[in-house]
Design a protein around this motif. Sequence first.
Motif, PDB file in Angstrom:
ATOM      1  N   GLU A  60       0.813  -1.218   0.000  1.00  0.00           N
ATOM      2  CA  GLU A  60       0.000   0.000   0.000  1.00  0.00           C
ATOM      3  C   GLU A  60       0.844   1.264   0.000  1.00  0.00           C
ATOM      4  O   GLU A  60       0.564   2.209  -0.720  1.00  0.00           O
ATOM      5  CB  GLU A  60      -0.935   0.009   1.217  1.00  0.00           C
ATOM      6  N   VAL A  61       1.852   1.306   0.891  1.00  0.00           N
ATOM      7  CA  VAL A  61       2.690   2.500   0.963  1.00  0.00           C
ATOM      8  C   VAL A  61       4.151   2.094   0.891  1.00  0.00           C
ATOM      9  O   VAL A  61       4.575   1.171   1.587  1.00  0.00           O
ATOM     10  CB  VAL A  61       2.470   3.256   2.302  1.00  0.00           C
ATOM     11  N   LEU A  62       4.912   2.762   0.064  1.00  0.00           N
ATOM     12  CA  LEU A  62       6.342   2.502  -0.025  1.00  0.00           C
ATOM     13  C   LEU A  62       7.067   3.785   0.345  1.00  0.00           C
ATOM     14  O   LEU A  62       6.723   4.860  -0.141  1.00  0.00           O
ATOM     15  CB  LEU A  62       6.699   2.096  -1.453  1.00  0.00           C
ATOM     16  N   GLU A  63       8.060   3.664   1.233  1.00  0.00           N
ATOM     17  CA  GLU A  63       8.804   4.853   1.632  1.00  0.00           C
ATOM     18  C   GLU A  63      10.255   4.732   1.205  1.00  0.00           C
ATOM     19  O   GLU A  63      10.865   3.680   1.357  1.00  0.00           O
ATOM     20  CB  GLU A  63       8.751   5.004   3.147  1.00  0.00           C
ATOM     21  N   SER A  64      10.785   5.821   0.708  1.00  0.00           N
ATOM     22  CA  SER A  64      12.218   5.882   0.459  1.00  0.00           C
ATOM     23  C   SER A  64      12.702   7.225   0.999  1.00  0.00           C
ATOM     24  O   SER A  64      11.905   7.995   1.529  1.00  0.00           O
ATOM     25  CB  SER A  64      12.525   5.742  -1.022  1.00  0.00           C
ATOM     26  N   MET A  69       5.423   6.527  -1.901  1.00  0.00           N
ATOM     27  CA  MET A  69       4.487   6.135  -2.937  1.00  0.00           C
ATOM     28  C   MET A  69       3.293   5.438  -2.324  1.00  0.00           C
ATOM     29  O   MET A  69       3.439   4.549  -1.498  1.00  0.00           O
ATOM     30  CB  MET A  69       5.171   5.182  -3.918  1.00  0.00           C
TER      31      MET A  69
END
Lengths: 135, 169
Positions: A60-64, A69
């Motif tokens: 659902e949520v991607l963090e960098s 995203m």
Amino acid sequence: MVILSVMILNKAGGLIYQRDFHEGLHKLSSNDFLVLAGTFHGVHAITSRISPVHGSGGLEVLESENFRMQCFQTLTGTKFLIFAEPHQPNIDVICRRVYELYADYVMKNPFYQIEMPIRCEAFDRHLMAYLKPKQ
Amino acid sequence: MPIYSFYIFDRHCECIYTKQWHEAERYQSAAAATARRASITSAPDGVSLPQAPGRLSVQDDAKLIFGVVFSLRNMVRKLSGPDDSFISFRTNGYKLHYYETPTNLRFVMLTDTKMSNLRAALHQIYVNLYVEFVVKNPLSPVEHPGGVGVGVEMFEYGLERFIKSIEAE
């Protein structure tokens, strides 16, 4: 509100819409974007398989370090990927709104062929007005 | 907040260490869900239910997890440059935290969705446990094919204590 980019994937993992709204992500060729979309489609399916708990969905949520995203999957399998700045709040609300615009200006367009790349001027205009106002 | 599992992958993309926690509870809840489904379809009583349907072995899970983090890391790098790094992702059931050292050693942890960012914690595991007890161990080989030399007593003990302290937070 700073939204870097929006992508829409059809249920087979094909990229049907991609547009940048603010600077922040690299400019890739359309072929690279297609590859990226296909990869993400596969990864999304695997993420629900490797779940340690019962009944988890896909990513659902991607963090960098430089972006965040949000992936919103509709009941029909279409995926909306919203790329925003790392600490942007309420991206899910933005996702829903983009979905609404998609429903209104893409799905209700009689000339749009389903699962094919989106070339709808009204959708472009409204998306731009929503994600990048005053321009 | 529960921590589900922890994996270390070496620079040859091999899983050299894996550890699972709260497995029994997870299987129970999965079995309960299966049982509920079974009772809906009126399965005969007394049938012993196997573990959650479609569950993979730990090794297969590790391979899939590596594939996912590898793809996502490449995706992130492609989108925003080689100095960006993938930190974590979340689904509605779990959250995966990722930390990569400059030597391409990869640390992955699966936790509850509400867990805050564990990148610093993974870095601490690397610095305070992995380097101290695995790298500095004179009996340990330089590479760890098949996980040889990683699961030493001090490392296991330190990890267990560290995980307890994170879960208690």
